[in-house]
Design a protein around this motif. Sequence first.
Motif, PDB file in Angstrom:
ATOM      1  N   ASP A   1       0.855  -1.181   0.000  1.00 44.73           N
ATOM      2  CA  ASP A   1       0.000   0.000   0.000  1.00 44.73           C
ATOM      3  C   ASP A   1       0.900   1.243   0.000  1.00 44.73           C
ATOM      4  O   ASP A   1       2.128   1.139  -0.021  1.00 44.73           O
ATOM      5  CB  ASP A   1      -0.898  -0.003   1.241  1.00 44.73           C
ATOM      6  CG  ASP A   1      -2.145   0.858   1.086  1.00 44.73           C
ATOM      7  OD1 ASP A   1      -2.269   1.560   0.066  1.00 44.73           O
ATOM      8  OD2 ASP A   1      -2.981   0.847   2.016  1.00 44.73           O
ATOM      9  N   ILE A   2       0.277   2.405   0.032  1.00 42.19           N
ATOM     10  CA  ILE A   2       0.981   3.669   0.209  1.00 42.19           C
ATOM     11  C   ILE A   2       0.333   4.402   1.372  1.00 42.19           C
ATOM     12  O   ILE A   2      -0.906   4.486   1.435  1.00 42.19           O
ATOM     13  CB  ILE A   2       0.895   4.553  -1.050  1.00 42.19           C
ATOM     14  CG1 ILE A   2       1.536   3.866  -2.255  1.00 42.19           C
ATOM     15  CG2 ILE A   2       1.579   5.898  -0.810  1.00 42.19           C
ATOM     16  CD1 ILE A   2       1.400   4.668  -3.547  1.00 42.19           C
ATOM     17  N   ILE A   3       1.145   4.909   2.291  1.00 44.20           N
ATOM     18  CA  ILE A   3       0.606   5.780   3.337  1.00 44.20           C
ATOM     19  C   ILE A   3       1.105   7.195   3.061  1.00 44.20           C
ATOM     20  O   ILE A   3       2.259   7.398   2.681  1.00 44.20           O
ATOM     21  CB  ILE A   3       0.976   5.312   4.756  1.00 44.20           C
ATOM     22  CG1 ILE A   3       2.497   5.219   4.942  1.00 44.20           C
ATOM     23  CG2 ILE A   3       0.349   3.946   5.044  1.00 44.20           C
ATOM     24  CD1 ILE A   3       2.898   4.847   6.362  1.00 44.20           C
ATOM     25  N   ILE A   4       0.221   8.166   3.232  1.00 45.49           N
ATOM     26  CA  ILE A   4       0.547   9.556   2.934  1.00 45.49           C
ATOM     27  C   ILE A   4       0.129  10.424   4.117  1.00 45.49           C
ATOM     28  O   ILE A   4      -1.007  10.338   4.590  1.00 45.49           O
ATOM     29  CB  ILE A   4      -0.155  10.043   1.655  1.00 45.49           C
ATOM     30  CG1 ILE A   4       0.225   9.156   0.462  1.00 45.49           C
ATOM     31  CG2 ILE A   4       0.204  11.496   1.361  1.00 45.49           C
ATOM     32  CD1 ILE A   4      -0.462   9.547  -0.833  1.00 45.49           C
ATOM     33  N   GLU A   5       1.066  11.239   4.587  1.00 44.16           N
ATOM     34  CA  GLU A   5       0.789  12.123   5.708  1.00 44.16           C
ATOM     35  C   GLU A   5       1.455  13.475   5.488  1.00 44.16           C
ATOM     36  O   GLU A   5       2.483  13.575   4.820  1.00 44.16           O
ATOM     37  CB  GLU A   5       1.311  11.518   7.022  1.00 44.16           C
ATOM     38  CG  GLU A   5       0.661  10.208   7.426  1.00 44.16           C
ATOM     39  CD  GLU A   5      -0.783  10.351   7.863  1.00 44.16           C
ATOM     40  OE1 GLU A   5      -1.200  11.501   8.160  1.00 44.16           O
ATOM     41  OE2 GLU A   5      -1.495   9.324   7.907  1.00 44.16           O
ATOM     42  N   ASP A   6       0.856  14.499   6.078  1.00 45.20           N
ATOM     43  CA  ASP A   6       1.473  15.820   6.103  1.00 45.20           C
ATOM     44  C   ASP A   6       2.518  15.844   7.217  1.00 45.20           C
ATOM     45  O   ASP A   6       2.208  15.500   8.369  1.00 45.20           O
ATOM     46  CB  ASP A   6       0.430  16.907   6.355  1.00 45.20           C
ATOM     47  CG  ASP A   6      -0.356  17.248   5.105  1.00 45.20           C
ATOM     48  OD1 ASP A   6       0.280  17.511   4.071  1.00 45.20           O
ATOM     49  OD2 ASP A   6      -1.604  17.234   5.162  1.00 45.20           O
ATOM     50  N   ILE A   7       3.734  16.233   6.881  1.00 39.63           N
ATOM     51  CA  ILE A   7       4.827  16.276   7.839  1.00 39.63           C
ATOM     52  C   ILE A   7       5.070  17.722   8.253  1.00 39.63           C
ATOM     53  O   ILE A   7       5.254  18.607   7.409  1.00 39.63           O
ATOM     54  CB  ILE A   7       6.122  15.687   7.233  1.00 39.63           C
ATOM     55  CG1 ILE A   7       5.869  14.274   6.715  1.00 39.63           C
ATOM     56  CG2 ILE A   7       7.246  15.691   8.260  1.00 39.63           C
ATOM     57  CD1 ILE A   7       5.327  13.311   7.740  1.00 39.63           C
ATOM     58  N   ASP A   8       5.066  17.956   9.559  1.00 40.42           N
ATOM     59  CA  ASP A   8       5.240  19.300  10.092  1.00 40.42           C
ATOM     60  C   ASP A   8       6.691  19.490  10.539  1.00 40.42           C
ATOM     61  O   ASP A   8       7.172  18.777  11.427  1.00 40.42           O
ATOM     62  CB  ASP A   8       4.284  19.505  11.270  1.00 40.42           C
ATOM     63  CG  ASP A   8       4.408  20.895  11.869  1.00 40.42           C
ATOM     64  OD1 ASP A   8       4.791  21.819  11.139  1.00 40.42           O
ATOM     65  OD2 ASP A   8       4.133  21.039  13.083  1.00 40.42           O
ATOM     66  N   PHE A   9       7.388  20.423   9.905  1.00 40.48           N
ATOM     67  CA  PHE A   9       8.739  20.753  10.350  1.00 40.48           C
ATOM     68  C   PHE A   9       9.012  22.222  10.067  1.00 40.48           C
ATOM     69  O   PHE A   9       8.401  22.830   9.189  1.00 40.48           O
ATOM     70  CB  PHE A   9       9.787  19.870   9.664  1.00 40.48           C
ATOM     71  CG  PHE A   9       9.872  20.020   8.175  1.00 40.48           C
ATOM     72  CD1 PHE A   9      10.823  20.863   7.600  1.00 40.48           C
ATOM     73  CD2 PHE A   9       9.019  19.315   7.327  1.00 40.48           C
ATOM     74  CE1 PHE A   9      10.908  20.999   6.216  1.00 40.48           C
ATOM     75  CE2 PHE A   9       9.098  19.458   5.945  1.00 40.48           C
ATOM     76  CZ  PHE A   9      10.049  20.304   5.391  1.00 40.48           C
ATOM     77  N   ASP A  10       9.931  22.791  10.836  1.00 44.16           N
ATOM     78  CA  ASP A  10      10.241  24.215  10.740  1.00 44.16           C
ATOM     79  C   ASP A  10      11.755  24.382  10.687  1.00 44.16           C
ATOM     80  O   ASP A  10      12.446  24.199  11.694  1.00 44.16           O
ATOM     81  CB  ASP A  10       9.664  24.959  11.947  1.00 44.16           C
ATOM     82  CG  ASP A  10       9.867  26.468  11.875  1.00 44.16           C
ATOM     83  OD1 ASP A  10      10.549  26.934  10.934  1.00 44.16           O
ATOM     84  OD2 ASP A  10       9.360  27.171  12.771  1.00 44.16           O
ATOM     85  N   ILE A  11      12.270  24.713   9.507  1.00 43.75           N
ATOM     86  CA  ILE A  11      13.714  24.837   9.319  1.00 43.75           C
ATOM     87  C   ILE A  11      14.315  25.878  10.264  1.00 43.75           C
ATOM     88  O   ILE A  11      15.425  25.702  10.783  1.00 43.75           O
ATOM     89  CB  ILE A  11      14.031  25.216   7.851  1.00 43.75           C
ATOM     90  CG1 ILE A  11      13.612  24.082   6.909  1.00 43.75           C
ATOM     91  CG2 ILE A  11      15.507  25.527   7.670  1.00 43.75           C
ATOM     92  CD1 ILE A  11      13.763  24.417   5.444  1.00 43.75           C
ATOM     93  N   LYS A  12      13.570  26.957  10.534  1.00 47.90           N
ATOM     94  CA  LYS A  12      14.101  28.025  11.378  1.00 47.90           C
ATOM     95  C   LYS A  12      14.154  27.623  12.850  1.00 47.90           C
ATOM     96  O   LYS A  12      14.882  28.258  13.635  1.00 47.90           O
ATOM     97  CB  LYS A  12      13.247  29.281  11.206  1.00 47.90           C
ATOM     98  CG  LYS A  12      13.320  29.881   9.811  1.00 47.90           C
ATOM     99  CD  LYS A  12      12.472  31.137   9.709  1.00 47.90           C
ATOM    100  CE  LYS A  12      12.555  31.743   8.307  1.00 47.90           C
ATOM    101  NZ  LYS A  12      11.713  32.960   8.181  1.00 47.90           N
ATOM    102  N   ASN A  13      13.385  26.609  13.208  1.00 42.45           N
ATOM    103  CA  ASN A  13      13.371  26.160  14.605  1.00 42.45           C
ATOM    104  C   ASN A  13      13.773  24.692  14.704  1.00 42.45           C
ATOM    105  O   ASN A  13      13.138  23.899  15.384  1.00 42.45           O
ATOM    106  CB  ASN A  13      11.982  26.378  15.218  1.00 42.45           C
ATOM    107  CG  ASN A  13      11.641  27.845  15.331  1.00 42.45           C
ATOM    108  OD1 ASN A  13      12.287  28.593  16.064  1.00 42.45           O
ATOM    109  ND2 ASN A  13      10.629  28.284  14.584  1.00 42.45           N
TER     110      ASN A  13
END
Length: 310
Positions: free
Chosen positions: A251-263
């Motif tokens: 299968d394929i799982i798809i999620e929004d990944i939250d990251f902040d380069i400045k922090n």
Amino acid sequence: MKIAAVHMDAAFGDVIKNMDNVKNKIKEAKTKGAELILFPEFFTTGFAFSNKLYDSVLKYDDPQDKLNEYAKEYNIIIGGSYLKLRNNNVYNTFTLTFPNGQVFEHSKDIPTVYEHFIYTYGDENNVLETPIGNIGVALCWEQIRYNTLKRMAGKVDFVLAGSCWWGFSENDPKELQDLNKIHNEMAVNAPIEIAKKLNVPVIHASYNAKFQGVTFPSGDKEEVREIMGATQVIDRNGKVVSRKLYNEKPDIIIEDIDFDIKNRPKNTIDTNEYWVLKMPDVYLYGWKTIPPKVEEYYNKISKQMYLDKN
């Protein structure tokens, strides 16, 4: 950023068929809004001790040519590792391919035990400095060695990890076969521990697959090894957001990944320990005694085949 992780089935040693599968997965992920798609370790071949793997690196075109083509055609970033012939050696090389043609690479630092028959030592470039941020890369047992985590700590925004974490076969000693449950738990927990210790999201791609090879080094018995672990997306706190276990369908799982380069997390890892997870004594013994024999095989047999190609 929306990232897809492929829970893959692969045709052992058949690069053309697997690359067709890769294209189909990319098309599917793109229609669902994915901006980056991650494939598991050895996604063009799978892994087992077999002459088929020699064919995959000596007789097929470099998969990177197709990855460049697909990234551009579908406007998507593609990650995953495959066996790459370079300068008369083969490496387990992870590439992150961008639509504009940029390619970032890391080759697995230490071959895992029997895997050394087909590829050799890579590099320590576990941090890829890319246009979208600093991305950590960890392949299979790289995930459970503190040296890998030390190289990434405080330097990455998220981690892309992949495994082809093969289980024990009917030809292995009963002592090892009895550890298959623990072996699977290690494969599942490895990327979770990375997320907890680095405080960043981890995306991990794996398999629903069994690969048939033969016993090393004699080749006198056929054996089947099932791939352990899970394809999963894990948040920066070590919580599993989405998962497909090894015994669940491809299968394929798809999620929004939250990251902040400045922090970016400023954590460090200060330990003299080698292994992240607790290793059974028989694993520690095998890690010490088996690799020299497999390295000798690589140098005497495999390396000569790569040299002869030229």
